[in-house]
Design a protein around this motif. Sequence first.
Motif, PDB file in Angstrom:
ATOM      1  N   ASP A   1       0.841  -1.191   0.000  1.00 44.91           N
ATOM      2  CA  ASP A   1       0.000   0.000   0.000  1.00 44.91           C
ATOM      3  C   ASP A   1       0.878   1.242   0.000  1.00 44.91           C
ATOM      4  OD1 ASP A   1      -2.726   1.107   0.154  1.00 44.91           O
ATOM      5  OD2 ASP A   1      -2.045   1.938   2.045  1.00 44.91           O
ATOM      6  N   SER A   2       0.419   2.278  -0.699  1.00 48.93           N
ATOM      7  CA  SER A   2       1.096   3.571  -0.716  1.00 48.93           C
ATOM      8  C   SER A   2       0.036   4.637  -0.501  1.00 48.93           C
ATOM      9  CB  SER A   2       1.803   3.790  -2.064  1.00 48.93           C
ATOM     10  OG  SER A   2       2.400   5.067  -2.124  1.00 48.93           O
ATOM     11  N   ARG A   3       0.234   5.473   0.515  1.00 48.61           N
ATOM     12  CA  ARG A   3      -0.837   6.416   0.849  1.00 48.61           C
ATOM     13  C   ARG A   3      -0.292   7.661   1.536  1.00 48.61           C
ATOM     14  NH1 ARG A   3      -0.594   2.341   4.432  1.00 48.61           N
ATOM     15  NH2 ARG A   3      -0.645   2.832   6.660  1.00 48.61           N
ATOM     16  N   ARG A   4      -1.119   8.698   1.518  1.00 49.29           N
ATOM     17  CA  ARG A   4      -0.823   9.925   2.246  1.00 49.29           C
ATOM     18  C   ARG A   4      -1.141   9.742   3.732  1.00 49.29           C
ATOM     19  NH1 ARG A   4      -4.841  13.363   0.997  1.00 49.29           N
ATOM     20  NH2 ARG A   4      -6.038  11.557   0.301  1.00 49.29           N
ATOM     21  N   LEU A   5      -0.408  10.425   4.589  1.00 46.36           N
ATOM     22  CA  LEU A   5      -0.696  10.449   6.019  1.00 46.36           C
ATOM     23  C   LEU A   5      -0.823  11.922   6.441  1.00 46.36           C
ATOM     24  CD1 LEU A   5       1.621   7.748   7.632  1.00 46.36           C
ATOM     25  CD2 LEU A   5      -0.875   7.751   7.565  1.00 46.36           C
ATOM     26  N   PRO A   6      -2.009  12.503   6.307  1.00 46.67           N
ATOM     27  CA  PRO A   6      -2.154  13.934   6.601  1.00 46.67           C
ATOM     28  C   PRO A   6      -2.051  14.288   8.079  1.00 46.67           C
ATOM     29  CG  PRO A   6      -3.943  13.111   5.205  1.00 46.67           C
ATOM     30  CD  PRO A   6      -3.229  11.930   5.743  1.00 46.67           C
ATOM     31  N   GLY A   7      -2.451  13.360   8.967  1.00 44.10           N
ATOM     32  CA  GLY A   7      -2.505  13.682  10.386  1.00 44.10           C
ATOM     33  C   GLY A   7      -1.541  12.869  11.220  1.00 44.10           C
ATOM     34  N   ALA A   8      -1.482  13.183  12.520  1.00 45.58           N
ATOM     35  CA  ALA A   8      -0.643  12.425  13.453  1.00 45.58           C
ATOM     36  C   ALA A   8      -0.983  10.951  13.335  1.00 45.58           C
ATOM     37  CB  ALA A   8      -0.878  12.930  14.872  1.00 45.58           C
ATOM     38  N   ASN A   9       0.031  10.114  13.334  1.00 44.15           N
ATOM     39  CA  ASN A   9      -0.167   8.706  12.991  1.00 44.15           C
ATOM     40  C   ASN A   9       0.733   7.813  13.836  1.00 44.15           C
ATOM     41  OD1 ASN A   9       2.483   8.506  11.342  1.00 44.15           O
ATOM     42  ND2 ASN A   9       1.406  10.273  10.456  1.00 44.15           N
ATOM     43  N   LEU A  10       0.772   6.548  13.469  1.00 43.40           N
ATOM     44  CA  LEU A  10       1.512   5.562  14.254  1.00 43.40           C
ATOM     45  C   LEU A  10       3.013   5.815  14.241  1.00 43.40           C
ATOM     46  CD1 LEU A  10       1.150   3.034  15.948  1.00 43.40           C
ATOM     47  CD2 LEU A  10       1.168   1.673  13.865  1.00 43.40           C
ATOM     48  N   LEU A  11       3.527   6.439  13.189  1.00 46.37           N
ATOM     49  CA  LEU A  11       4.966   6.647  13.085  1.00 46.37           C
ATOM     50  C   LEU A  11       5.433   7.921  13.771  1.00 46.37           C
ATOM     51  CD1 LEU A  11       4.113   5.224  10.015  1.00 46.37           C
ATOM     52  CD2 LEU A  11       6.577   4.970  10.181  1.00 46.37           C
ATOM     53  N   TRP A  12       4.643   8.992  13.647  1.00 46.47           N
ATOM     54  CA  TRP A  12       5.019  10.276  14.219  1.00 46.47           C
ATOM     55  C   TRP A  12       3.848  11.240  14.115  1.00 46.47           C
ATOM     56  CZ3 TRP A  12       9.451  11.192  10.120  1.00 46.47           C
ATOM     57  CH2 TRP A  12       8.903  11.156   8.833  1.00 46.47           C
ATOM     58  N   SER A  13       4.072  12.486  14.524  1.00 44.62           N
ATOM     59  CA  SER A  13       2.998  13.490  14.477  1.00 44.62           C
ATOM     60  C   SER A  13       3.031  14.323  13.212  1.00 44.62           C
ATOM     61  CB  SER A  13       3.098  14.414  15.701  1.00 44.62           C
ATOM     62  OG  SER A  13       2.867  13.698  16.884  1.00 44.62           O
ATOM     63  N   ARG A  14       3.921  13.997  12.285  1.00 43.33           N
ATOM     64  CA  ARG A  14       4.090  14.794  11.080  1.00 43.33           C
ATOM     65  C   ARG A  14       3.219  14.286   9.941  1.00 43.33           C
ATOM     66  NH1 ARG A  14      10.281  16.412  10.090  1.00 43.33           N
ATOM     67  NH2 ARG A  14       9.132  17.817   8.708  1.00 43.33           N
ATOM     68  N   ALA A  15       2.936  15.169   8.985  1.00 50.65           N
ATOM     69  CA  ALA A  15       2.278  14.771   7.747  1.00 50.65           C
ATOM     70  C   ALA A  15       3.323  14.203   6.794  1.00 50.65           C
ATOM     71  CB  ALA A  15       1.587  15.970   7.102  1.00 50.65           C
ATOM     72  N   GLY A  16       2.880  13.344   5.891  1.00 51.24           N
ATOM     73  CA  GLY A  16       3.819  12.780   4.931  1.00 51.24           C
ATOM     74  C   GLY A  16       3.180  11.689   4.107  1.00 51.24           C
ATOM     75  N   ALA A  17       4.005  10.742   3.693  1.00 57.23           N
ATOM     76  CA  ALA A  17       3.538   9.612   2.886  1.00 57.23           C
ATOM     77  C   ALA A  17       4.168   8.348   3.436  1.00 57.23           C
ATOM     78  CB  ALA A  17       3.930   9.802   1.426  1.00 57.23           C
ATOM     79  N   VAL A  18       3.445   7.230   3.331  1.00 56.88           N
ATOM     80  CA  VAL A  18       3.951   5.966   3.854  1.00 56.88           C
ATOM     81  C   VAL A  18       3.758   4.867   2.819  1.00 56.88           C
ATOM     82  CG1 VAL A  18       1.774   5.313   4.978  1.00 56.88           C
ATOM     83  CG2 VAL A  18       3.932   4.407   5.839  1.00 56.88           C
ATOM     84  N   LEU A  19       4.706   3.963   2.812  1.00 58.58           N
ATOM     85  CA  LEU A  19       4.687   2.806   1.925  1.00 58.58           C
ATOM     86  C   LEU A  19       4.710   1.568   2.813  1.00 58.58           C
ATOM     87  CD1 LEU A  19       4.880   2.724  -1.236  1.00 58.58           C
ATOM     88  CD2 LEU A  19       7.319   2.248  -0.943  1.00 58.58           C
ATOM     89  N   ASP A  20       3.694   0.734   2.717  1.00 57.15           N
ATOM     90  CA  ASP A  20       3.711  -0.550   3.424  1.00 57.15           C
ATOM     91  C   ASP A  20       4.249  -1.607   2.471  1.00 57.15           C
ATOM     92  OD1 ASP A  20       2.648   0.481   5.758  1.00 57.15           O
ATOM     93  OD2 ASP A  20       0.587   0.119   5.134  1.00 57.15           O
ATOM     94  N   VAL A  21       5.296  -2.304   2.884  1.00 58.17           N
ATOM     95  CA  VAL A  21       5.947  -3.278   2.007  1.00 58.17           C
ATOM     96  C   VAL A  21       6.084  -4.609   2.717  1.00 58.17           C
ATOM     97  CG1 VAL A  21       7.185  -1.529   0.685  1.00 58.17           C
ATOM     98  CG2 VAL A  21       8.241  -2.488   2.721  1.00 58.17           C
ATOM     99  N   ALA A  22       5.968  -5.686   1.942  1.00 58.85           N
ATOM    100  CA  ALA A  22       6.195  -7.036   2.452  1.00 58.85           C
ATOM    101  C   ALA A  22       7.672  -7.363   2.312  1.00 58.85           C
ATOM    102  CB  ALA A  22       5.346  -8.039   1.679  1.00 58.85           C
ATOM    103  N   LEU A  23       8.303  -7.765   3.417  1.00 61.48           N
ATOM    104  CA  LEU A  23       9.723  -8.097   3.423  1.00 61.48           C
ATOM    105  C   LEU A  23       9.957  -9.302   4.326  1.00 61.48           C
ATOM    106  CD1 LEU A  23      11.172  -4.512   4.070  1.00 61.48           C
ATOM    107  CD2 LEU A  23      11.299  -5.733   1.897  1.00 61.48           C
ATOM    108  N   THR A  24      10.801 -10.204   3.904  1.00 58.12           N
ATOM    109  CA  THR A  24      11.216 -11.284   4.791  1.00 58.12           C
ATOM    110  C   THR A  24      12.229 -10.727   5.792  1.00 58.12           C
ATOM    111  OG1 THR A  24      13.088 -11.970   3.425  1.00 58.12           O
ATOM    112  CG2 THR A  24      10.936 -12.926   2.897  1.00 58.12           C
ATOM    113  N   GLU A  25      12.484 -11.478   6.840  1.00 57.54           N
ATOM    114  CA  GLU A  25      13.481 -11.058   7.828  1.00 57.54           C
ATOM    115  C   GLU A  25      14.842 -10.865   7.171  1.00 57.54           C
ATOM    116  OE1 GLU A  25      13.302 -10.290  11.189  1.00 57.54           O
ATOM    117  OE2 GLU A  25      11.166 -10.235  10.754  1.00 57.54           O
TER     118      GLU A  25
END
Length: 572
Positions: A5-29
């Motif tokens: 998934d690739s999406r905007r993060l306009p509000g405070a979120n799980l990573l930090w309180s800043r706005a930005g963009a996040v990419l969820d990626v599948a990765l092995t260890e």
Amino acid sequence: MQVQDSRRLPGANLLWSRAGAVLDVALTEDEAVRAISVWRIQVKRMLHAVGWGLEETAVRRFKGGASLAISAPIDALYSATEINEWAFAAAEALLLSKPIADVEENARRLRGLIDAEKRPRLLELERAATERGVAFVTDAEQTSVGLGAGSLVFATTALPSVDDVDWSRVHDVPVVLVTGTNGKSTTVRLLGAIARACGTTAGLSTTDWISIGGELVERGDYSGPEGARRVLRDPRVALAVLETARGGILRRGLAVRRADAALITNVGRDHLGEWGIDDLDALAEAKFVVARAIDARGRLVLNADDPVLVARAREIDVPQAWFALHASNPRIREQLEAGQPAFAQVGDVLSRANRRAWEPIVNVRDLAFTLNGAARHNVSNALGAIALATTIGLPIEGIARGLTEFRSTPEENPGRLNVFDFGGARVVADFAHNPHGMEALFDMVARLPARRRLVILGQAGDRDDESIRELARIAWRVRPDRVVIKEMQEHLRGRRAGEVPVLLADELARLGAPASAIVRAPSEIEAVRESLAWAEPGDLLLVLLHAQREAALSLLARLQSRSWIPGQPLEG
């Protein structure tokens, strides 16, 4: 390596309180450490190339993948997703020893996207609102300064200059956020009833609707940022009470930068495995995002009966208030000794700590939605609502009156402990769907007097076998005289028809339930009909609704309206 998934993060979120963009990626260890390191290098390279050298990165690892985020100006969040996607593609190419796309050529393309997306007036308006200490809320369609009755709303594509805004009209109204696994909607509605009793117009956004001052505005699930913005911009609103669901927090972040109070009701297993949330600790972390909206002027309200909340709250440096079902709770005793806000049931009375003593607010036996105190989860919801109401300064008399007047009917609180009496047979209808919620309901069932007890059971197919069997174990604790196992064709979610009912029946049999006590129904509405046909005066029927809940509630309401009693024919 795969982008999920690739999406905007306009509000405070799980990573930090800043706005930005996040990419969820599948990765092995094996892939994760090197892939994240290479992504950081490539994203920093592109950020510098487009002139965003001061922007930052953040990473959250989870089982099977990671969330990769970059900060960005609020008027360029779509462009930020493009930068993030390019950086991950470049990292993937390098790890596979393939050539990466030309950096300068892509930088020119991305600078063009940034220039096209830029809205200088948006940033100017944001700065002006911040300087004046009022809220700023924006989305693709609308931008607003101030909140509720003090808000001014503009089309995002046609913003005024800062000097053209009549700032004398702009102010904020109190904002309350309510999150948690269970009890969110009920607590929001309890606070709405309290506000009404205090003569305050509250705007509510919940999983079922938006309402303003008790008037239904629109039906639907509005527990995310969209519902919040609708309430925050309504000129009638003097108090905004926003149900804040896990999904909205993870997908978009919070709708507001600051709240006067936030409540976390509890943390229980639900929706695990989604959005990188794999266990209770991660789920608690997501719920605690609401604390990012609390500053020294606000307060975070927490349930002292929840050990997950108690443990994690010690890491959170914001003002806190606590509530619990018993004044002997250790966290409540700590609050009381320190002269800090605490709320508990003392005897039959819901009370608040006042100078290390208890001040009575309302007798639990006067609260119909607690079934004379038997519904302990609703007593807890009432305490949470009291804590929120006192935090924002609502008077004790109005709090007591609002709670006393609240009725958990299908109209006021659909599917949350709706009680129907049919000639001495009591039906309790509820939407509970996770173990935490089920345990609360079955605890209540055990407390209520009944000649015989019946339970309707069913579960969606996307739960694993052990979770489905756990539901049967929770139900069997109250030793029901009859269990109606329903099929839910609407919620098979990858399983074959009949598979979930077989698991439930097998676990009940293993626990000792006689075959004569277990009945199968082909649908939820037929399960309700089967249950009513079995009922006799003195019986208690726990009707768990999921797939056909509106139809089932409608049937129960019709029967109640014509004073149906057991033994009479049911409607066709």
